[in-house]
Design an enzyme around this catalytic site. Structure first.
Site, PDB file in Angstrom:
ATOM      1  N   LYS A   1       0.865  -1.187   0.000  1.00  0.00           N
ATOM      2  CA  LYS A   1       0.000   0.000   0.000  1.00  0.00           C
ATOM      3  C   LYS A   1       0.891   1.222   0.000  1.00  0.00           C
ATOM      4  O   LYS A   1       2.025   1.180   0.471  1.00  0.00           O
ATOM      5  CB  LYS A   1      -0.879   0.003   1.264  1.00  0.00           C
TER       6      LYS A   1
ATOM      7  N   ASP B   1      -7.026   4.336  -4.585  1.00  0.00           N
ATOM      8  CA  ASP B   1      -7.684   4.152  -3.279  1.00  0.00           C
ATOM      9  C   ASP B   1      -8.325   5.513  -2.978  1.00  0.00           C
ATOM     10  O   ASP B   1      -8.598   6.285  -3.923  1.00  0.00           O
ATOM     11  CB  ASP B   1      -6.663   3.730  -2.197  1.00  0.00           C
TER      12      ASP B   1
HETATM   13  P1  NDP Z   1     -12.969   7.671  -2.762  1.00  0.00           P
HETATM   14  O1  NDP Z   1     -11.932   8.684  -2.504  1.00  0.00           O
HETATM   15  O2  NDP Z   1     -13.487   7.486  -4.128  1.00  0.00           O
HETATM   16  O3  NDP Z   1     -14.229   7.909  -1.804  1.00  0.00           O
HETATM   17  C1  NDP Z   1     -14.087   7.928  -0.429  1.00  0.00           C
HETATM   18  C2  NDP Z   1     -15.417   8.308   0.189  1.00  0.00           C
HETATM   19  O4  NDP Z   1     -15.349   8.156   1.607  1.00  0.00           O
HETATM   20  C3  NDP Z   1     -15.799   9.758  -0.047  1.00  0.00           C
HETATM   21  O5  NDP Z   1     -17.188   9.880  -0.056  1.00  0.00           O
HETATM   22  C4  NDP Z   1     -15.186  10.455   1.171  1.00  0.00           C
HETATM   23  O6  NDP Z   1     -15.805  11.682   1.504  1.00  0.00           O
HETATM   24  C5  NDP Z   1     -15.417   9.427   2.242  1.00  0.00           C
HETATM   25  N1  NDP Z   1     -14.365   9.530   3.255  1.00  0.00           N
HETATM   26  C6  NDP Z   1     -13.045   9.367   3.050  1.00  0.00           C
HETATM   27  N2  NDP Z   1     -12.363   9.567   4.174  1.00  0.00           N
HETATM   28  C7  NDP Z   1     -13.280   9.881   5.100  1.00  0.00           C
HETATM   29  C8  NDP Z   1     -13.198  10.197   6.466  1.00  0.00           C
HETATM   30  N3  NDP Z   1     -12.012  10.239   7.113  1.00  0.00           N
HETATM   31  N4  NDP Z   1     -14.363  10.453   7.134  1.00  0.00           N
HETATM   32  C9  NDP Z   1     -15.545  10.407   6.484  1.00  0.00           C
HETATM   33  N5  NDP Z   1     -15.677  10.116   5.170  1.00  0.00           N
HETATM   34  C10 NDP Z   1     -14.564   9.849   4.506  1.00  0.00           C
HETATM   35  O7  NDP Z   1     -12.367   6.293  -2.196  1.00  0.00           O
HETATM   36  P2  NDP Z   1     -12.815   4.802  -2.532  1.00  0.00           P
HETATM   37  O8  NDP Z   1     -14.275   4.733  -2.741  1.00  0.00           O
HETATM   38  O9  NDP Z   1     -11.901   4.281  -3.556  1.00  0.00           O
HETATM   39  O10 NDP Z   1     -12.425   4.057  -1.158  1.00  0.00           O
HETATM   40  C11 NDP Z   1     -13.360   3.912  -0.088  1.00  0.00           C
HETATM   41  C12 NDP Z   1     -12.906   2.788   0.823  1.00  0.00           C
HETATM   42  O11 NDP Z   1     -12.844   1.566   0.075  1.00  0.00           O
HETATM   43  C13 NDP Z   1     -11.518   2.937   1.439  1.00  0.00           C
HETATM   44  O12 NDP Z   1     -11.498   2.304   2.709  1.00  0.00           O
HETATM   45  C14 NDP Z   1     -10.613   2.146   0.490  1.00  0.00           C
HETATM   46  O13 NDP Z   1      -9.442   1.719   1.120  1.00  0.00           O
HETATM   47  C15 NDP Z   1     -11.548   0.982   0.174  1.00  0.00           C
HETATM   48  N6  NDP Z   1     -11.278   0.245  -1.058  1.00  0.00           N
HETATM   49  C16 NDP Z   1     -11.150   0.859  -2.258  1.00  0.00           C
HETATM   50  C17 NDP Z   1     -10.942   0.116  -3.405  1.00  0.00           C
HETATM   51  C18 NDP Z   1     -10.862   0.732  -4.763  1.00  0.00           C
HETATM   52  O14 NDP Z   1     -10.706  -0.017  -5.737  1.00  0.00           O
HETATM   53  N7  NDP Z   1     -10.987   2.035  -4.908  1.00  0.00           N
HETATM   54  C19 NDP Z   1     -10.787  -1.348  -3.340  1.00  0.00           C
HETATM   55  C20 NDP Z   1     -11.008  -1.914  -2.042  1.00  0.00           C
HETATM   56  C21 NDP Z   1     -11.220  -1.122  -0.948  1.00  0.00           C
HETATM   57  P3  NDP Z   1     -15.083  13.070   1.072  1.00  0.00           P
HETATM   58  O15 NDP Z   1     -15.201  13.131  -0.419  1.00  0.00           O
HETATM   59  O16 NDP Z   1     -15.859  14.116   1.785  1.00  0.00           O
HETATM   60  O17 NDP Z   1     -13.664  12.968   1.542  1.00  0.00           O
HETATM   61  O1  2IT Z   2      -7.819  -1.655  -0.996  1.00  0.00           O
HETATM   62  C1  2IT Z   2      -7.758  -2.111  -2.160  1.00  0.00           C
HETATM   63  O2  2IT Z   2      -7.877  -3.311  -2.391  1.00  0.00           O
HETATM   64  C2  2IT Z   2      -7.537  -1.165  -3.254  1.00  0.00           C
HETATM   65  N1  2IT Z   2      -7.484   0.032  -3.024  1.00  0.00           N
HETATM   66  C3  2IT Z   2      -7.343  -1.681  -4.653  1.00  0.00           C
HETATM   67  C4  2IT Z   2      -5.938  -2.159  -4.850  1.00  0.00           C
HETATM   68  C5  2IT Z   2      -5.574  -2.537  -6.262  1.00  0.00           C
HETATM   69  O3  2IT Z   2      -4.390  -2.807  -6.471  1.00  0.00           O
HETATM   70  O4  2IT Z   2      -6.434  -2.552  -7.156  1.00  0.00           O
END
Ligand code: NDP
Ligand code: 2IT
Length: 444
Positions: free
Chosen positions: A126, A166
Site C-alpha cells: 500500500k 484508493d
Molecule cells: P474515494 O476517494 O473514491 O471515496 C471515499 C469516500 O469516503 C468519499 O465519499 C469520502 O468523503 C469518504 N471519506 C473518506 N475519508 C473519510 C473520512 N475520514 N471520514 C468520512 N468520510 C470519509 O475512495 P474509494 O471509494 O476508492 O475508497 C473507499 C474505501 O474503500 C476505502 O477504505 C478504500 O481503502 C476501500 N477500497 C477501495 C478500493 C478501490 O478499488 N478504490 C478497493 C477496495 C477497498 P469526502 O469526499 O468528503 O472525503
Molecule cells: O484496498 C484495495 O484493495 C484497493 N485500493 C485496490 C488495490 C488494487 O491494487 O487494485
C-alpha cells in the site's frame, strides 16, 4: 504465554504509536489462534507471525511540488511493500490528509490476505501521501502526482510492485502517474492498474469493488435463504466503492436509502438517484449536501448518522473506523440482517463482535472488497497478454471470484468449528496460502 500472544505483545511494544496497524494485526492474529495452536512448534520455528507482521520494506519520501501561487509545498510519500510470497506487490495509493505510516501499514497488512483470497498471484502493498486533493486545481494535482511518481518509480515495475487507486486516487491521478513513470523509465508497461481504457486499462475496473461487494452480498444472502430484492440498503461514502455498490444494489432490486461524505449524509427513502450522485461526485467533485437540490424529497444531515436509519443491509464504503459499537447497536435494534464491508476495516473490533454475537451476517473487507484488486489482477493479465477483454468477460470473472471467496471463507471457518464467522474464515484462508508460499521459499 503462547507463541501467538508473545508475538502480538512484541508488536504492541514495538509500534505503540501505530494504532490502526495494531488494530489490524490484533484482529487477524486473534482469529488465527486455533490454526496456530494446532501446529505451534512449526509456526514458531518458522517465525511465521513475525514475518507476516513485518513489511519487506517501507519507503518514505519527500514530495515537493509547486502550487498555483508559485509556493513550494512539501508532502510525505509512502510505499510499504508488505509481502511478495505469492506474487508481485500489489495495492492501492491513498491521497488523504490523514495518511500516516500506521494507516499505510494496516492497509498493506490487510492487502496481503485480501490478495491471497482472490486466488490470483499478487502480494500485498500500500502507498499514499498526506496530500489533500480537495480544493486543488487540475494543475496542482498533476504537479503533485508527477513529483510523487518521480520518487516512487525507483521502486515499482510490472513484475515488482503494481500500485492502483484508493481514497483520493482515481483515473485522473493514475493517468498523471502513469505518464510520469513512462517519461522517466521509457517503458510502457502495466506498472499501475485502474488506467484509462485507451492506454491499457480494463473494462469494469472502475465498477469492480462496488459490484464485487454486491456479488458477495448476494451470494451470502442466497446461501441463507434470502435475496436482495426489495431490501433497504444503507451505504456510507459517495466515492468509487460506494457509487458502484449503490449501482449494483439497485440493479439487483434493492433500495439504497443512504449515502454520505466526510461532511454529512443523505437519506432518500425512495432510493438514491445515482445519476445525481455521479454528477455531484464524479463530475463536479462537490459536496453531497447538494443532493437535495436534485431530490426535494430527500433529507440532508450534517455530520455522522448514516447507521441510524432502518435498513436490512449495511455497506460501509467510506473509510476505516466509521462504524462503532453504538452504530452496531442501532443497526441491530433496527433489524439489520447483514453488514458487508466495502471499505478497509470500517467496523471497529467491538462493533464487529457485537454484530456477530447478535446474529448479524458480517463479512470483513479483506474478503468483500477484494473485487477491486481482483480486477486489477485481471488488468495485469490483459496487459501481459497485450489484449483486452469485454466488459461481460471481466464482469463474469469478477462474479466467479467473489462467489468463490464467499465459499472459501465459509469452508475455512467451518474447518475450525467457527461456522458463520467470516472474519476468522477470511483470515485463515488468506493466511494458509501465503504461509505455504513463504515457508516453501526459505528465509525470506
Ligand atoms: P474515494 O476517494 O473514491 O471515496 C471515499 C469516500 O469516503 C468519499 O465519499 C469520502 O468523503 C469518504 N471519506 C473518506 N475519508 C473519510 C473520512 N475520514 N471520514 C468520512 N468520510 C470519509 O475512495 P474509494 O471509494 O476508492 O475508497 C473507499 C474505501 O474503500 C476505502 O477504505 C478504500 O481503502 C476501500 N477500497 C477501495 C478500493 C478501490 O478499488 N478504490 C478497493 C477496495 C477497498 P469526502 O469526499 O468528503 O472525503
Ligand atoms: O484496498 C484495495 O484493495 C484497493 N485500493 C485496490 C488495490 C488494487 O491494487 O487494485
Amino acid at each position: 504465554m503462547s507463541y501467538l500472544k508473545d508475538v502480538l505483545a512484541d508488536i504492541n511494544r514495538k509500534y505503540p504509536y501505530q494504532p490502526e496497524f495494531l488494530q489490524a494485526v490484533r484482529e487477524v492474529f486473534e482469529t488465527l489462534e486455533p490454526v496456530i495452536s494446532k501446529n505451534e512448534d512449526f509456526y514458531k520455528k518458522e517465525a511465521v507471525l513475525e514475518r507476516l507482521a513485518e513489511p519487506d520494506r517501507q519507503i518514505i519520501f519527500r514530495v515537493p511540488w509547486v502550487d498555483d501561487a508559485g509556493n513550494m509545498r512539501v508532502n510525505t510519500g509512502y510505499r510499504v511493500q508488505f509481502n511478495n510470497a505469492i506474487g508481485p506487490y500489489k495495492g492501492g495509493i491513498r491521497f488523504h490528509p490523514s495518511v500516516n505510516l500506521s494507516i499505510i501499514k494496516f492497509l498493506g497488512f490487510e492487502q496481503t490476505f485480501k490478495n491471497s483470497l482472490t486466488g490470483l498471484p499478487m502480494g500485498g502493498a500500500k502507498g499514499g501521501s498526506d496530500f489533500d486533493p480537495k480544493g486543488k486545481s487540475e494543475r496542482e494535482v498533476m504537479s503533485f502526482c508527477q513529483s510523487f511518481m518521480t520518487e516512487l518509480c525507483k521502486y515499482i515495475g510490472a513484475d515488482i510492485d503494481v500500485p492502483a487507486g484508493d481514497i483520493g486516487v482515481g483515473a485522473r491521478e493514475i493517468g498523471y502517474m502513469f505518464g510520469q513513470f513512462k517519461r522517466i523509465k521509457g517503458s510502457f508497461e502495466g506498472v499501475l492498474t485502474g488506467k484509462g481504457l485507451s492506454y491499457g486499462g480494463s473494462l469494469a475496473r472502475k465498477e469492480a469493488t462496488g459490484y464485487g461487494l454486491l456479488y458477495i452480498t448476494d451470494e451470502l444472502l442466497r446461501c441463507h435463504g434470502m435475496s436482495l430484492a426489495g431490501r433497504r440498503v444503507a451505504i456510507s461514502g459517495a466515492g468509487n466503492v460506494a457509487i458502484y455498490a449503490a449501482e449494483k444494489a439497485t440493479q439487483l432490486g434493492a433500495v439504497v436509502v443512504t449515502m454520505s461524505d466526510s461532511t454529512g449524509w443523505i437519506y432518500d427513502p425512495q432510493g438514491v438517484d445515482l445519476a445525481a450522485i455521479k454528477e455531484i461526485k464524479e463530475i463536479r467533485r462537490a459536496r453531497i449536501s447538494e443532493y437535495i437540490n436534485y431530490r426535494s424529497t430527500a433529507e440532508y444531515h450534517e455530520g455522522r448518522g448514516v447507521w441510524s436509519v432502518k435498513c436490512d443491509v449495511a455497506l460501509p464504503c467510506a473509510t476505516q473506523n466509521e462504524l462503532f459499537l453504538d452504530d452496531a447497536k442501532a443497526l441491530v435494534a433496527n433489524g439489520v440482517v447483514a453488514v458487508v464491508e466495502g471499505a478497509n476495516m470500517p467496523t471497529t473490533i467491538e462493533a464487529t463482535k457485537y454484530l456477530q454475537e447478535n446474529g448479524v451476517l458480517f463479512v470483513p473487507g479483506k474478503a468483500s472488497n477484494a473485487g477491486g484488486v481482483a480486477v486489477s489482477g485481471l488488468e495485469m493479465s490483459q496487459n501481459s497478454g497485450r489484449l483486452s477483454w469485454t466488459f461481460e468477460e471481466v464482469d463474469t470473472k469478477l462474479r466467479n471470484i467473489m462467489v468463490n471467496i464467499y465459499h472459501n471463507i465459509e469452508t475455512a471457518a467451518a474447518r475450525y468449528g467457527m461456522e458463520g464467522n467470516y472474519v476468522a474464515g477470511a483470515n485463515i484462508a488468506g493466511f494458509e496460502k501465503v504461509v505455504n508460499a513463504m515457508t516453501a521459499q526459505g528465509a525470506c
